[in-house]
Design a protein around this motif. Structure first.
Motif, PDB file in Angstrom:
ATOM      1  N   UNK A 131       0.743  -1.265  -0.094  1.00  0.00           N
ATOM      2  CA  UNK A 131      -0.097  -0.174   0.117  1.00  0.00           C
ATOM      3  C   UNK A 131       0.827   1.195  -0.128  1.00  0.00           C
ATOM      4  N   UNK A 132       0.424   2.345  -0.715  1.00  0.00           N
ATOM      5  CA  UNK A 132       1.093   3.485  -0.514  1.00  0.00           C
ATOM      6  C   UNK A 132       2.088   3.835  -1.352  1.00  0.00           C
ATOM      7  N   UNK A 133       2.909   4.908  -0.980  1.00  0.00           N
ATOM      8  CA  UNK A 133       4.052   5.203  -1.771  1.00  0.00           C
ATOM      9  C   UNK A 133       5.228   5.836  -0.586  1.00  0.00           C
ATOM     10  N   UNK A 134       5.559   4.676   0.158  1.00  0.00           N
ATOM     11  CA  UNK A 134       6.661   5.076   1.214  1.00  0.00           C
ATOM     12  C   UNK A 134       7.900   5.111   0.665  1.00  0.00           C
ATOM     13  N   UNK A 135       8.952   5.785   1.495  1.00  0.00           N
ATOM     14  CA  UNK A 135      10.303   5.851   1.203  1.00  0.00           C
ATOM     15  C   UNK A 135      10.909   4.555   1.161  1.00  0.00           C
ATOM     16  N   UNK A 136      11.533   4.161   0.128  1.00  0.00           N
ATOM     17  CA  UNK A 136      12.313   2.897   0.109  1.00  0.00           C
ATOM     18  C   UNK A 136      13.926   3.064  -0.289  1.00  0.00           C
ATOM     19  N   UNK A 137      14.499   2.308   0.227  1.00  0.00           N
ATOM     20  CA  UNK A 137      16.192   2.229   0.026  1.00  0.00           C
ATOM     21  C   UNK A 137      16.358   1.363  -1.287  1.00  0.00           C
ATOM     22  N   UNK A 138      17.158   2.056  -2.246  1.00  0.00           N
ATOM     23  CA  UNK A 138      17.429   1.512  -3.484  1.00  0.00           C
ATOM     24  C   UNK A 138      18.866   1.245  -3.615  1.00  0.00           C
ATOM     25  N   UNK A 139      19.313   0.280  -4.045  1.00  0.00           N
ATOM     26  CA  UNK A 139      20.746  -0.030  -4.267  1.00  0.00           C
ATOM     27  C   UNK A 139      21.153  -0.475  -5.776  1.00  0.00           C
ATOM     28  N   UNK A 140      22.107   0.181  -6.305  1.00  0.00           N
ATOM     29  CA  UNK A 140      22.403   0.165  -7.812  1.00  0.00           C
ATOM     30  C   UNK A 140      23.322  -0.902  -7.723  1.00  0.00           C
ATOM     31  N   UNK A 141      22.968  -2.006  -8.355  1.00  0.00           N
ATOM     32  CA  UNK A 141      23.804  -3.345  -8.478  1.00  0.00           C
ATOM     33  C   UNK A 141      24.556  -3.362  -9.589  1.00  0.00           C
ATOM     34  N   UNK A 142      24.333  -2.466 -10.752  1.00  0.00           N
ATOM     35  CA  UNK A 142      25.294  -2.550 -11.952  1.00  0.00           C
ATOM     36  C   UNK A 142      25.254  -0.971 -12.401  1.00  0.00           C
ATOM     37  N   UNK A 143      26.598  -0.315 -11.745  1.00  0.00           N
ATOM     38  CA  UNK A 143      26.694   1.025 -12.100  1.00  0.00           C
ATOM     39  C   UNK A 143      27.419   1.364 -13.501  1.00  0.00           C
ATOM     40  N   UNK A 144      27.643   0.332 -14.451  1.00  0.00           N
ATOM     41  CA  UNK A 144      28.358   0.589 -15.560  1.00  0.00           C
ATOM     42  C   UNK A 144      27.189   0.167 -16.677  1.00  0.00           C
ATOM     43  N   UNK A 145      26.193   1.213 -16.489  1.00  0.00           N
ATOM     44  CA  UNK A 145      25.004   1.183 -17.544  1.00  0.00           C
ATOM     45  C   UNK A 145      24.721   2.471 -17.678  1.00  0.00           C
ATOM     46  N   UNK A 146      24.187   3.167 -18.824  1.00  0.00           N
ATOM     47  CA  UNK A 146      23.940   4.371 -19.009  1.00  0.00           C
ATOM     48  C   UNK A 146      22.706   4.714 -17.995  1.00  0.00           C
ATOM     49  N   UNK A 147      21.794   3.746 -17.592  1.00  0.00           N
ATOM     50  CA  UNK A 147      20.728   4.154 -16.644  1.00  0.00           C
ATOM     51  C   UNK A 147      21.041   4.296 -15.406  1.00  0.00           C
ATOM     52  N   UNK A 148      22.306   4.021 -14.777  1.00  0.00           N
ATOM     53  CA  UNK A 148      22.660   4.028 -13.691  1.00  0.00           C
ATOM     54  C   UNK A 148      23.790   4.520 -13.180  1.00  0.00           C
ATOM     55  N   UNK A 149      24.580   4.961 -14.168  1.00  0.00           N
ATOM     56  CA  UNK A 149      26.158   5.641 -14.125  1.00  0.00           C
ATOM     57  C   UNK A 149      25.868   6.900 -13.201  1.00  0.00           C
ATOM     58  N   UNK A 150      24.954   7.678 -13.301  1.00  0.00           N
ATOM     59  CA  UNK A 150      24.559   8.835 -12.481  1.00  0.00           C
ATOM     60  C   UNK A 150      23.904   8.936 -10.960  1.00  0.00           C
ATOM     61  N   UNK A 151      23.813   7.632 -10.798  1.00  0.00           N
ATOM     62  CA  UNK A 151      23.035   7.309  -9.492  1.00  0.00           C
ATOM     63  C   UNK A 151      24.003   7.069  -8.563  1.00  0.00           C
ATOM     64  N   UNK A 152      23.752   7.369  -7.350  1.00  0.00           N
ATOM     65  CA  UNK A 152      24.550   7.172  -6.201  1.00  0.00           C
ATOM     66  C   UNK A 152      24.521   5.329  -5.929  1.00  0.00           C
ATOM     67  N   UNK A 153      25.422   4.887  -5.337  1.00  0.00           N
ATOM     68  CA  UNK A 153      25.124   3.527  -5.188  1.00  0.00           C
ATOM     69  C   UNK A 153      24.147   3.090  -4.424  1.00  0.00           C
ATOM     70  N   UNK A 154      23.765   3.897  -3.213  1.00  0.00           N
ATOM     71  CA  UNK A 154      22.599   3.792  -2.333  1.00  0.00           C
ATOM     72  C   UNK A 154      21.912   4.906  -2.245  1.00  0.00           C
ATOM     73  N   UNK A 155      20.343   5.009  -2.411  1.00  0.00           N
ATOM     74  CA  UNK A 155      19.748   6.243  -2.083  1.00  0.00           C
ATOM     75  C   UNK A 155      18.225   5.904  -1.777  1.00  0.00           C
ATOM     76  N   UNK A 156      17.472   6.817  -1.078  1.00  0.00           N
ATOM     77  CA  UNK A 156      16.029   6.631  -0.774  1.00  0.00           C
ATOM     78  C   UNK A 156      15.348   7.328  -1.673  1.00  0.00           C
ATOM     79  N   UNK A 157      14.085   7.067  -2.021  1.00  0.00           N
ATOM     80  CA  UNK A 157      13.313   7.970  -2.775  1.00  0.00           C
ATOM     81  C   UNK A 157      11.835   7.421  -2.339  1.00  0.00           C
TER      82      UNK A 157
END
Length: 252
Positions: A148-174
Motif C-alpha cells: 500500500x501507498x508510496x513509502x520511502x524505500x532504499x534502493x541499491x544500484x547493483x550495476x553502475x556500468x550502465x547508462x541508466x545507472x552511472x549517474x546514480x549513487x550506489x545507495x539512495x532513498x526515494x
C-alpha cells in the motif's frame, strides 16, 4: 553576359537551398522517440507530466519526439519511422478484451523489436498484456502486486556500468509505489534493487530496473515512476534518459 547571369543565378539558388538540405539531412540522422501512454487499466496521473518531461529530455538530447495514445498507430506503420518506443505506464486490464494490441499491432511490435528497435518501459508498462506471453518476455517480468501507498524505500544500484545507472549513487532513498513481479527473467541485466525491509515488507532485494537484448532488440525497464513528482527528480530523469539512450544503441 547571359551565361554570366545564369551562373550567378545558379550560385544564388545553391546558396539558398543548401541550409534547408542540410537541415533535412540532420533530421534524418536524429534518434526518433515515440512515447506511447494509452491505458485500459489503471491510469496514472504521472503520465501527463511524464510526457512533458520526456519531451524536454528529447529536446535536450537532440532527439525527435512524438507522443500518442492511439493504439491504431501500431497498425498504421508508426514503428517503421522510430528508433525507440517508450511505454509510459501503458496499462491494460486483466481481460483479453482490454489489451490494446492485437493481431496487426502485435505483429508490428514484434517486427520492430526483431528488427533491432529499442523499447524503454516505465513503471506500469509491466502491468499489461497478461494474455500475451511474448509481451511479458519482452519486458522481462509481469507486475504481480505492490504494498500500500508510496513509502520511502532504499534502493541499491547493483550495476553502475550502465547508462541508466552511472549517474546514480550506489545507495539512495526515494518515494514511489513499489512493484513486486512474477515471471521475472533471471537472465536480464539487473541494474537496481529495492530493500523490501526498508518499506516494512519481506522479500529481500526486489528487482526494480533491468535491461536485456531480446530477439534482436534492446529493452530497458524501470519500475520507478508512479508519482507525478518523479518526473521532476533529476536523478530519476537521468535514469530514464540513460535507459532510452541504451535502448537506442547510443550509449553502452
Amino acid at each position: 553576359m547571359f551565361r554570366t547571369f545564369v551562373a550567378a543565378l545558379s550560385g544564388l539558388i545553391l546558396l539558398t537551398l543548401t541550409p534547408a538540405c542540410a537541415e533535412v539531412s540532420g533530421d534524418e540522422t536524429r534518434t526518433r522517440v515515440l512515447v506511447f501512454s494509452h491505458t485500459t487499466g489503471w491510469r496514472h496521473d504521472s503520465i501527463e507530466p511524464g510526457i512533458e518531461a520526456l519531451r524536454v529530455i528529447a529536446e535536450e538530447n537532440g532527439w525527435q519526439f512524438e507522443a500518442s495514445e492511439d493504439p491504431s498507430i501500431f497498425d498504421e506503420g508508426a514503428l517503421e519511422r522510430i528508433d525507440v518506443l517508450v511505454l509510459l505506464s501503458s496499462t491494460t486490464g486483466s481481460t483479453p478484451e482490454s489489451e490494446w494490441l492485437s493481431d496487426e499491432g502485435r505483429a508490428a511490435l514484434q517486427g520492430f523489436v526483431r528488427g533491432g528497435g529499442g523499447v524503454a518501459a516505465i513503471h506500469a508498462a509491466a502491468d499489461a498484456h497478461y494474455h500475451w506471453p511474448w509481451y511479458r518476455q519482452m519486458i522481462g517480468a509481469a507486475f504481480e502486486m505492490h504494498p500500500p501507498g508510496t513509502p520511502d524505500g532504499d534502493l541499491t544500484v547493483v550495476d553502475a556500468d550502465h547508462p541508466a545507472t552511472r549517474a546514480l549513487p550506489e545507495r539512495f532513498t526515494r518515494t514511489d509505489e513499489w512493484y513486486w513481479f512474477s515471471d521475472f527473467d533471471g537472465n536480464v541485466r539487473l541494474l537496481m534493487t529495492l530493500d523490501a525491509a526498508s518499506i516494512g515488507e519481506e522479500g529481500g532485494e526486489v528487482p526494480m530496473a533491468w535491461s536485456h537484448t531480446f530477439e534482436g532488440g534492446r529493452v530497458f525497464y524501470t519500475a520507478l515512476g508512479h508519482t507525478r513528482e518523479s518526473f521532476a527528480e533529476p536523478l530519476f530523469l537521468e535514469h530514464v534518459r540513460g535507459g532510452i539512450a541504451w535502448a537506442a544503441g547510443l550509449e553502452d
